[in-house]
Design an enzyme around this catalytic site. Structure first.
Site, PDB file in Angstrom:
ATOM      1  CB  ALA A  76       0.686   4.831  -3.788  1.00 22.56           C
ATOM      2  N   GLY A  94       0.840  -1.203   0.000  1.00 21.81           N
ATOM      3  CA  GLY A  94       0.000   0.000   0.000  1.00 21.81           C
ATOM      4  C   GLY A  94       0.865   1.239   0.000  1.00 21.81           C
ATOM      5  CG  ASN A 126      -8.053  -2.349  10.075  1.00 18.89           C
ATOM      6  OD1 ASN A 126      -7.523  -3.053  10.923  1.00 18.89           O
ATOM      7  ND2 ASN A 126      -8.061  -1.028  10.155  1.00 18.89           N
ATOM      8  NE  ARG A 128      -5.973   5.422  17.976  1.00 23.76           N
ATOM      9  CZ  ARG A 128      -6.514   4.796  16.944  1.00 23.76           C
ATOM     10  NH1 ARG A 128      -7.061   3.593  17.119  1.00 23.76           N
ATOM     11  NH2 ARG A 128      -6.517   5.345  15.742  1.00 23.76           N
ATOM     12  CB  ILE A 139      -0.575   4.349   6.671  1.00 24.84           C
ATOM     13  CG1 ILE A 139      -1.915   4.677   7.326  1.00 24.84           C
ATOM     14  CG2 ILE A 139       0.340   3.638   7.676  1.00 24.84           C
ATOM     15  CD1 ILE A 139      -2.706   3.452   7.754  1.00 24.84           C
ATOM     16  CG  HIS A 198      -6.851  -2.700  15.113  1.00 30.51           C
ATOM     17  ND1 HIS A 198      -6.574  -1.661  15.969  1.00 30.51           N
ATOM     18  CD2 HIS A 198      -6.988  -2.150  13.886  1.00 30.51           C
ATOM     19  CE1 HIS A 198      -6.540  -0.526  15.275  1.00 30.51           C
ATOM     20  NE2 HIS A 198      -6.796  -0.806  14.007  1.00 30.51           N
ATOM     21  CG  ASN A 230      -9.177  -6.077   2.775  1.00 32.81           C
ATOM     22  OD1 ASN A 230      -8.490  -5.692   1.832  1.00 32.81           O
ATOM     23  ND2 ASN A 230      -9.900  -5.248   3.498  1.00 32.81           N
TER      24      ASN A 230
END
Length: 332
Positions: free
Chosen positions: A13, A11, A131, A162, A16, A187, A105
């Protein structure tokens, strides 16, 4: 200097990865004495954007970046890699059910698992971010059978970070004064952020976090929902998914996995559940507190859990079992 490490970012491009590739190339992950060759994988349609990312990496003149391999070819992406940071995944679109996202996915991660199995080093360390991360990690590991299941983890460090911030802010201390929060399970918004065993250093003394905060209503009605839903809250405000915080968490999790945790501290990582820890089901990737030494993690056993905590733990475990069954059914 040791020989270069080959680090794959998928991923590449995306937002993140844009943050992450710069952190890795700058030495934030493996240090300033470790040369890196970045393998950047994305789909052919993203080639123009990926070319721009490569240009920026080149223009930074990083001292540890020994090479860049931008590609949409799985063989080229996975060949001889030492580390795989699996960021790329199909995003959830409007009107799409979780079941639809899973189905789309897991097929991507099946294909990438097969490529990992065929081309990567057998010692490769794999961190799945896209995810649903825990179940994508499970599918990828199943289709890379020559690589130990212990070599795969899914990202929980963002949730862990967090939680640390929320506890630190409530206690009125810097983030560095909070340790040993736990993220249990998935998650997702069914994860269980747990500060029952967290420790806060304040005024030169260590205190159990729950005793120092002394506010059960805040724990149950503010802290837990905040951590569970933080990602959605960021999207609601930015209109974009979290990027910088996710990239930082990826670096944190992989760096601790590579170099080890501090004495007396644990971190949260989604790892393969053998069914031997806290009653978590077997054959899922489940977030536990772990300590790490010499590149190997160990689940922290023996932490107490009251009935209310156990109910939240089980809720997340049940969700992961359901995800697994939906994912595996999509291949039938």
């Amino acid at each position: 200097m040791p020989g270069p490490l080959r680090v794959l970012i998928t991923g590449a491009a995306g937002q993140i990865a844009y943050n992450l590739s710069n952190m890795v190339a700058n030495g934030n992950l493996f240090g300033k004495d470790q040369q890196i060759i970045l393998h950047l994988l994305d789909i052919p349609e993203a080639k123009t954007v990926l070319d721009g990312v490569v240009m920026e990496l080149q223009d930074c003149a990083f001292t540890v970046l020994a090479g860049i391999v931008p590609t949409h070819c799985l063989k080229e992406a996975f060949t001889d890699i030492d580390v795989a940071l699996m960021v790329g995944a199909m995003p959830r679109k409007q009107g799409m059910e979780r079941r639809d996202l899973l189905s789309s996915n897991v097929k991507i991660f099946k294909e990438q698992g097969e490529a990992l199995d065929k081309y990567a080093k057998k010692t490769v360390k794999v961190l799945v971010v896209g995810n649903p991360a825990n179940t994508n990690c499970l599918i990828m590991s199943k289709y890379a059978p020559s690589i130990p299941k212990e070599n795969f983890t899914a990202l929980t460090r963002l949730d862990h970070n967090r939680a640390i911030y929320q506890v630190a802010a409530k206690a009125g201390v810097p983030n560095t004064c909070v340790k040993n929060v736990c993220i249990w399970g998935n998650h997702s918004n069914k994860q269980f952020p747990d500060l029952s065993h967290a420790v806060v250093t304040k005024d030169g003394k260590q205190h159990p976090a729950k005793e120092l905060i002394n506010d059960e209503k805040w724990v149950k009605e503010v802290f837990i929902p905040c951590v569970q839903n933080r990602g959605a809250a960021v999207i609601g405000l930015r209109k974009l998914s979290r990027a910088a915080s996710a990239a930082k968490a990826i670096v944190d999790q992989m760096r601790d996995w590579w170099f080890g945790t501090k004495e007396g501290e644990w971190v949260s990582m989604s790892v393969y559940s053998t069914g031997d820890h806290y009653g978590a089901p077997k054959d899922i990737y489940f977030s536990f507190p772990v300590t790490i030494k010499d590149g190997h993690y160990k689940v922290v056993d023996g932490l107490s859990m009251d009935e209310w905590s156990r109910s939240l733990f089980n809720l997340s475990a049940d969700e992961l079992v359901d995800e697994r069954e939906v994912a595996l059914a999509s291949f039938k």
